[in-house]
Design an enzyme around this catalytic site. Structure first.
Site, PDB file in Angstrom:
ATOM      1  N   GLN A 114       0.848  -1.202   0.000  1.00 12.45           N
ATOM      2  CA  GLN A 114       0.000   0.000   0.000  1.00 12.45           C
ATOM      3  C   GLN A 114       0.880   1.246   0.000  1.00 12.45           C
ATOM      4  O   GLN A 114       0.401   2.346  -0.227  1.00 12.45           O
ATOM      5  CB  GLN A 114      -0.897   0.030   1.233  1.00 12.45           C
ATOM      6  CG  GLN A 114      -1.831  -1.149   1.360  1.00 12.45           C
ATOM      7  CD  GLN A 114      -2.526  -1.142   2.710  1.00 12.45           C
ATOM      8  OE1 GLN A 114      -3.574  -0.533   2.890  1.00 12.45           O
ATOM      9  NE2 GLN A 114      -1.932  -1.816   3.670  1.00 12.45           N
ATOM     10  N   HIS A 119      -1.300   1.318  -4.451  1.00 10.17           N
ATOM     11  CA  HIS A 119      -1.765   2.685  -4.234  1.00 10.17           C
ATOM     12  C   HIS A 119      -0.910   3.713  -4.950  1.00 10.17           C
ATOM     13  O   HIS A 119      -0.977   4.905  -4.638  1.00 10.17           O
ATOM     14  CB  HIS A 119      -1.812   3.007  -2.733  1.00 10.17           C
ATOM     15  CG  HIS A 119      -2.892   2.266  -2.012  1.00 10.17           C
ATOM     16  ND1 HIS A 119      -2.920   2.157  -0.642  1.00 10.17           N
ATOM     17  CD2 HIS A 119      -3.980   1.601  -2.462  1.00 10.17           C
ATOM     18  CE1 HIS A 119      -3.996   1.457  -0.282  1.00 10.17           C
ATOM     19  NE2 HIS A 119      -4.645   1.095  -1.366  1.00 10.17           N
TER      20      HIS A 119
END
Ligand code: BV8
Length: 239
Positions: free
Chosen positions: A96, A114
């Site tokens: 992430q 992300h």
């Protein structure tokens, strides 16, 4: 552990904390200095592009002064050495995090779901280009010349990258390991449930119990630079 061939690892901000990169929700974390709605949504960028660009320019510059830590190094070692321990075995690292510390530590089978600080995304020609400089003064896109570059970051309300690849690897996983994430953000926080659905074992390595702790078969709590190398050593020595 010998029944384990394919390992999927999900990391969050906690794996980079000891490298000096702020996490999001610990006291003094980034979000506490800014409301998510003000800096990490497309609406925020449309409403106040300068605020958002300053927020990302500061973080993009900050990560270039940081170094990978022993947890990043251990995960790169696992990816490199696991196929020797288990022929045909794979390690897929989904992060992430938008820093490049896993990349610099040597991880290769790596998915930045992300986005990445060190890329810029042109909203005119849709090209993504490596980028280390500020974006505040709206530089021209190297591909099309239009000053339409934005951070190549997945904001809230935007679709995370490479979800097909992630779910594909999840279907093959025998072990799912979550490291340094609070389990607050979806769809990342839902991956552990997908792992359980395919019968994978689940392990959480975190400073303290996360919001998803109940979904894990096993949890080991402590700083990533201690807990992660110890776990990797155990996996590679057949412990
Ligand atoms: C999407 C880039 C749909 C930005 C990020 C209501 C219910 C459920 C879901 C939602 C909802 N309302 C809205 C949603 C969806 C939303 C969401 O999940 N919101 C949450 C807040 C409820 N999700 C989205 O919007 C996602 N997109 O759903 O799209 C869609 C569908 C179709 C078509 C289009 C769209 C997109 C989410 C991505 C947002 N972007 N990052 C940036 O980085 O600036 S999220 C951001 O939070 C970071 O990526 C970060 O990684 C992530 C999660 O945080 P963590 O990494 O876990 O960090 P945190 O600080 O929270 O925790 C750190 C942990 O480490 C702690 O547990 C701590 O104990 C531990 N730790 C600390 N130190 C150490 C340590 N561990 C070990 N060692 C240490 N030393």
């Amino acid at each position: 552990m010998t029944s384990i061939r394919n390992i999927m690892i999900l990391t969050g901000a906690g794996v980079s904390a000891e490298s000096g990169i702020d996490t999001f929700r610990d006291s003094g974390g980034l979000w506490e200095k800014h409301r998510v709605e003000d800096v990490a949504t497309p609406e925020a960028f449309a409403r106040d592009p300068e605020l958002v660009l300053r927020f990302y320019d500061m973080r993009r510059a900050a990560i270039q002064t940081k170094q990978p830590n022993a947890a990043h190094a251990a995960l790169a070692r696992l990816e490199a050495e696991w196929p020797e321990r288990v022929p045909g075995g794979t390690v897929t690292l989904v992060t992430q995090n938008v820093d490049d510390l896993h990349d610099r530590a040597g991880s290769r089978n790596l998915i930045h779901m992300h986005g990445e600080h060190l890329n810029a995304w042109c909203t005119a020609c849709d090209e993504r280009v490596p980028w280390r400089a500020p974006l505040l003064d709206r530089p021209a896109c190297p591909a099309c010349g239009v000053p339409a570059l934005r951070p190549d970051i997945v904001w809230f309300g935007e679709m995370p990258y490479r979800m097909e690849d992630i779910y594909g690897a999840l279907r093959e996983a025998d072990l799912f390991v979550s490291i340094g994430t609070s389990g607050a953000v979806y769809p990342a926080a839902g991956l552990v449930r997908g792992a359980r659905d395919v019968g994978a074992r689940t392990l959480e390595l975190n400073l303290e119990p996360s919001q998803g702790s109940a979904w894990f078969d096993e949890a080991r709590h402590g700083p990533a630079t201690q807990v992660v190398p110890a776990w990797v050593e155990e996996m590679l020595s057949g412990g």
